[in-house]
Enzyme design. Structure first.
Site, PDB file in Angstrom:
ATOM      1  N   ILE A 113       1.648   0.438   5.744  1.00 50.57           N
ATOM      2  CA  ILE A 113       2.101   0.916   5.813  1.00 50.57           C
ATOM      3  C   ILE A 113       1.433   1.856   4.950  1.00 50.57           C
ATOM      4  O   ILE A 113       2.302   1.271   3.598  1.00 50.57           O
ATOM      5  CB  ILE A 113       3.339   0.613   6.635  1.00 50.57           C
ATOM      6  CG1 ILE A 113       4.434   2.165   7.058  1.00 50.57           C
ATOM      7  CG2 ILE A 113       4.224  -0.140   5.630  1.00 50.57           C
ATOM      8  CD1 ILE A 113       5.657   1.478   7.956  1.00 50.57           C
ATOM      9  N   CYS A 114       2.488   3.053   4.389  1.00 50.01           N
ATOM     10  CA  CYS A 114       3.113   4.038   3.680  1.00 50.01           C
ATOM     11  C   CYS A 114       1.406   3.679   2.624  1.00 50.01           C
ATOM     12  O   CYS A 114       0.386   4.019   2.593  1.00 50.01           O
ATOM     13  CB  CYS A 114       4.222   3.998   3.034  1.00 50.01           C
ATOM     14  SG  CYS A 114       4.500   5.173   1.871  1.00 50.01           S
ATOM     15  N   GLY A 115       1.953   3.635   1.131  1.00 52.63           N
ATOM     16  CA  GLY A 115       1.216   3.668   0.034  1.00 52.63           C
ATOM     17  C   GLY A 115       0.025   2.127   0.485  1.00 52.63           C
ATOM     18  O   GLY A 115      -0.942   1.999  -0.872  1.00 52.63           O
ATOM     19  N   THR A 117      -1.603   1.715   3.102  1.00 52.89           N
ATOM     20  CA  THR A 117      -2.755   2.196   2.962  1.00 52.89           C
ATOM     21  C   THR A 117      -3.553   3.039   2.062  1.00 52.89           C
ATOM     22  O   THR A 117      -5.128   2.614   2.435  1.00 52.89           O
ATOM     23  CB  THR A 117      -3.102   3.538   3.994  1.00 52.89           C
ATOM     24  OG1 THR A 117      -1.795   4.241   3.575  1.00 52.89           O
ATOM     25  CG2 THR A 117      -1.933   3.043   5.217  1.00 52.89           C
TER      26      THR A 117
END
Length: 220
Positions: A113-115, A117
């Site tokens: 999730i988020c960073g 990725t």
């Protein structure tokens, strides 16, 4: 509401889920997933760069259960990678992306999730599979080659990889819980509607399911 792709695999025999923790760990992104995995019978073990304590964005101190070097896919049902400022500020977390590749190669799912990725994008893991993130330009800035597979969705499951953006911790958890069989079908949808939409009708579905489970345990 969501866009998911790929096929469903049989849940791995391991009942341990590994949660990656590191400095600047984004506290809010994985709480729904880990809490309900634990309630669903999974053991959550934290894995850090080493076993030295790390500090989250919210200032919480976490002492990892094990170091990344001691993590093996055969011992895990899933690796969860949360966002952190360090994903974009340094290469310090690149070993976690490398470990994600080892998990996927072994057929063990990874959820990012988020960073995280962006970290997977830099490692080439998003070049040839459907995925999402916080925004398409965010991943484009990594220079990765998978832009054609980017999906405007709250969360995406593509076989052994789950991706989501920073504003979608509930959708992220839905994909994680579904992938590991904690909830499925109507109950999974109800769980999402309850925690994402505050739908009171969804609570009734979940309560009925829990009552049925309790009855089955009593009869066993």
């Amino acid at each position: 509401m969501t866009s998911t792709t790929g096929t469903t695999h049989t849940t791995t025999p391991s009942k341990t889920v590994h949660l990656a923790v590191y400095d600047t760990f984004a506290d809010w992104e994985t709480g729904h997933a880990t809490a309900w995995l634990a309630r669903g019978g999974y053991e959550i073990r934290t894995v850090g760069p080493t076993t030295d304590p790390v500090t989250t964005i919210g200032g919480l101190r976490v002492t990892p259960d094990l170091a990344l070097a001691d993590l093996y896919a055969d011992d895990s049902a899933m690796l969860i990678l949360t966002g952190a400022d360090l994903w974009d500020a340094t290469d310090d977390l690149a070993p976690f992306a490398a470990k994600a590749r080892a998990f996927i190669d072994a057929g063990v799912p990874v959820a990012a999730i988020c960073g995280a990725t962006a970290g997977l994008a830099r490692a080439g893991l998003l070049d040839d599979r459907p995925h999402t993130s916080s925004a398409a330009p965010y991943l484009e800035a990594t220079g990765y080659k998978g832009g054609g597979h980017y999906m405007e969705a709250d969360a995406v499951t593509a076989e052994d990889l789950i991706t989501a953006g920073s504003t979608e911790p509930v959708a992220f958890a839905r994909e994680v819980l579904g992938r590991l069989g904690v909830f499925e079908g109507e109950r999974l949808d109800a769980w999402y509607r309850l925690f994402h939409d505050s739908d009171p009708a969804a609570y009734e579905v979940l309560a009925a399911g829990e009552a049925a489970d309790a009855g089955e345990r009593a009869d066993a």
